[in-house]
Write a protein that holds these residues in place. Structure first.
Motif, mmCIF file in Angstrom:
data_model
loop_
_atom_site.group_PDB
_atom_site.id
_atom_site.type_symbol
_atom_site.label_atom_id
_atom_site.label_comp_id
_atom_site.label_asym_id
_atom_site.label_seq_id
_atom_site.Cartn_x
_atom_site.Cartn_y
_atom_site.Cartn_z
ATOM 1 N N GLU A 19 0.841 -1.200 0.000
ATOM 2 C CA GLU A 19 0.000 0.000 0.000
ATOM 3 C C GLU A 19 0.875 1.249 0.000
ATOM 4 O O GLU A 19 0.580 2.227 -0.689
ATOM 5 C CB GLU A 19 -0.941 0.002 1.205
ATOM 6 N N ARG A 20 1.955 1.229 0.755
ATOM 7 C CA ARG A 20 2.876 2.368 0.772
ATOM 8 C C ARG A 20 3.464 2.588 -0.614
ATOM 9 O O ARG A 20 3.540 3.711 -1.104
ATOM 10 C CB ARG A 20 3.988 2.128 1.792
ATOM 11 N N GLU A 21 3.882 1.511 -1.253
ATOM 12 C CA GLU A 21 4.445 1.609 -2.601
ATOM 13 C C GLU A 21 3.413 2.174 -3.581
ATOM 14 O O GLU A 21 3.720 3.042 -4.404
ATOM 15 C CB GLU A 21 4.929 0.237 -3.075
ATOM 16 N N ARG A 22 2.170 1.713 -3.481
ATOM 17 C CA ARG A 22 1.101 2.193 -4.357
ATOM 18 C C ARG A 22 0.878 3.691 -4.174
ATOM 19 O O ARG A 22 0.748 4.447 -5.141
ATOM 20 C CB ARG A 22 -0.196 1.433 -4.086
ATOM 21 N N LEU A 23 0.860 4.138 -2.919
ATOM 22 C CA LEU A 23 0.651 5.557 -2.638
ATOM 23 C C LEU A 23 1.810 6.407 -3.152
ATOM 24 O O LEU A 23 1.588 7.499 -3.695
ATOM 25 C CB LEU A 23 0.461 5.786 -1.134
ATOM 26 N N LEU A 24 3.032 5.932 -2.997
ATOM 27 C CA LEU A 24 4.184 6.688 -3.494
ATOM 28 C C LEU A 24 4.136 6.834 -5.010
ATOM 29 O O LEU A 24 4.452 7.901 -5.552
ATOM 30 C CB LEU A 24 5.491 6.031 -3.052
ATOM 31 N N LYS A 25 3.717 5.795 -5.699
ATOM 32 C CA LYS A 25 3.573 5.874 -7.157
ATOM 33 C C LYS A 25 2.467 6.867 -7.533
ATOM 34 O O LYS A 25 2.606 7.640 -8.475
ATOM 35 C CB LYS A 25 3.274 4.500 -7.745
ATOM 36 N N ARG A 26 1.397 6.833 -6.773
ATOM 37 C CA ARG A 26 0.278 7.762 -7.031
ATOM 38 C C ARG A 26 0.718 9.208 -6.804
ATOM 39 O O ARG A 26 0.336 10.096 -7.564
ATOM 40 C CB ARG A 26 -0.899 7.404 -6.131
ATOM 41 N N ILE A 27 1.523 9.451 -5.790
ATOM 42 C CA ILE A 27 2.034 10.805 -5.523
ATOM 43 C C ILE A 27 2.829 11.299 -6.734
ATOM 44 O O ILE A 27 2.699 12.457 -7.130
ATOM 45 C CB ILE A 27 2.890 10.834 -4.241
ATOM 46 N N GLN A 28 3.620 10.449 -7.316
ATOM 47 C CA GLN A 28 4.399 10.835 -8.493
ATOM 48 C C GLN A 28 3.485 11.181 -9.666
ATOM 49 O O GLN A 28 3.783 12.080 -10.440
ATOM 50 C CB GLN A 28 5.367 9.731 -8.883
ATOM 51 N N GLU A 29 2.367 10.479 -9.786
ATOM 52 C CA GLU A 29 1.432 10.722 -10.881
ATOM 53 C C GLU A 29 0.688 12.042 -10.742
ATOM 54 O O GLU A 29 0.348 12.662 -11.737
ATOM 55 C CB GLU A 29 0.410 9.586 -10.970
ATOM 56 N N VAL A 30 0.406 12.467 -9.515
ATOM 57 C CA VAL A 30 -0.408 13.669 -9.282
ATOM 58 C C VAL A 30 0.435 14.842 -8.787
ATOM 59 O O VAL A 30 -0.070 15.716 -8.098
ATOM 60 C CB VAL A 30 -1.559 13.398 -8.285
ATOM 61 N N SER A 31 1.684 14.883 -9.164
ATOM 62 C CA SER A 31 2.591 15.905 -8.635
ATOM 63 C C SER A 31 2.094 17.332 -8.866
ATOM 64 O O SER A 31 2.466 18.233 -8.118
ATOM 65 C CB SER A 31 3.993 15.730 -9.216
ATOM 66 N N ASP A 32 1.256 17.571 -9.859
ATOM 67 C CA ASP A 32 0.730 18.915 -10.125
ATOM 68 C C ASP A 32 -0.474 19.252 -9.251
ATOM 69 O O ASP A 32 -0.819 20.414 -9.106
ATOM 70 C CB ASP A 32 0.337 19.058 -11.595
ATOM 71 N N GLU A 33 -1.117 18.246 -8.691
ATOM 72 C CA GLU A 33 -2.299 18.453 -7.858
ATOM 73 C C GLU A 33 -1.871 18.523 -6.388
ATOM 74 O O GLU A 33 -1.796 17.520 -5.702
ATOM 75 C CB GLU A 33 -3.290 17.316 -8.072
ATOM 76 N N VAL A 34 -1.627 19.733 -5.916
ATOM 77 C CA VAL A 34 -1.051 19.942 -4.584
ATOM 78 C C VAL A 34 -1.926 19.352 -3.479
ATOM 79 O O VAL A 34 -1.433 18.666 -2.588
ATOM 80 C CB VAL A 34 -0.791 21.448 -4.332
ATOM 81 N N GLU A 35 -3.225 19.582 -3.541
ATOM 82 C CA GLU A 35 -4.115 19.089 -2.484
ATOM 83 C C GLU A 35 -4.107 17.564 -2.418
ATOM 84 O O GLU A 35 -4.005 16.979 -1.339
ATOM 85 C CB GLU A 35 -5.539 19.597 -2.716
#
Length: 81
Positions: A19-35
């Protein structure tokens, strides 16, 4: 943490690490969406706190059943350096 079997702890640790790995990948995908990035980062920090607690319980149980890999080995398998 109550007495959990080593098998249960092993599955739990793997699940939380994934789950941590999944969230870190998602953070990289949404780097422009600050919220969204902040919300996901908070979840990762929550997971890190849980992993700290799980590590203690896992290693205590592993002392009784040393056939399981160390917590560090599990972590490194998901997040190689």
């Amino acid at each position: 943490m109550s007495e959990l079997s080593m098998q249960c702890l092993s599955i739990l640790v793997s699940s939380v690490l994934n789950e941590r790995e999944r969230l870190l990948k998602r953070i990289q995908e949404v780097s422009d969406e600050v919220e969204e990035d902040e919300r996901l980062s908070e979840r990762v920090m929550d997971i890190d706190r849980v992993l700290g607690e799980l590590e203690e319980a896992y290693e205590a149980a592993r002392a009784k059943e040393p056939v399981y890999p160390s917590f560090e080995a599990r972590y490194t398998a998901v997040f190689p350096s």
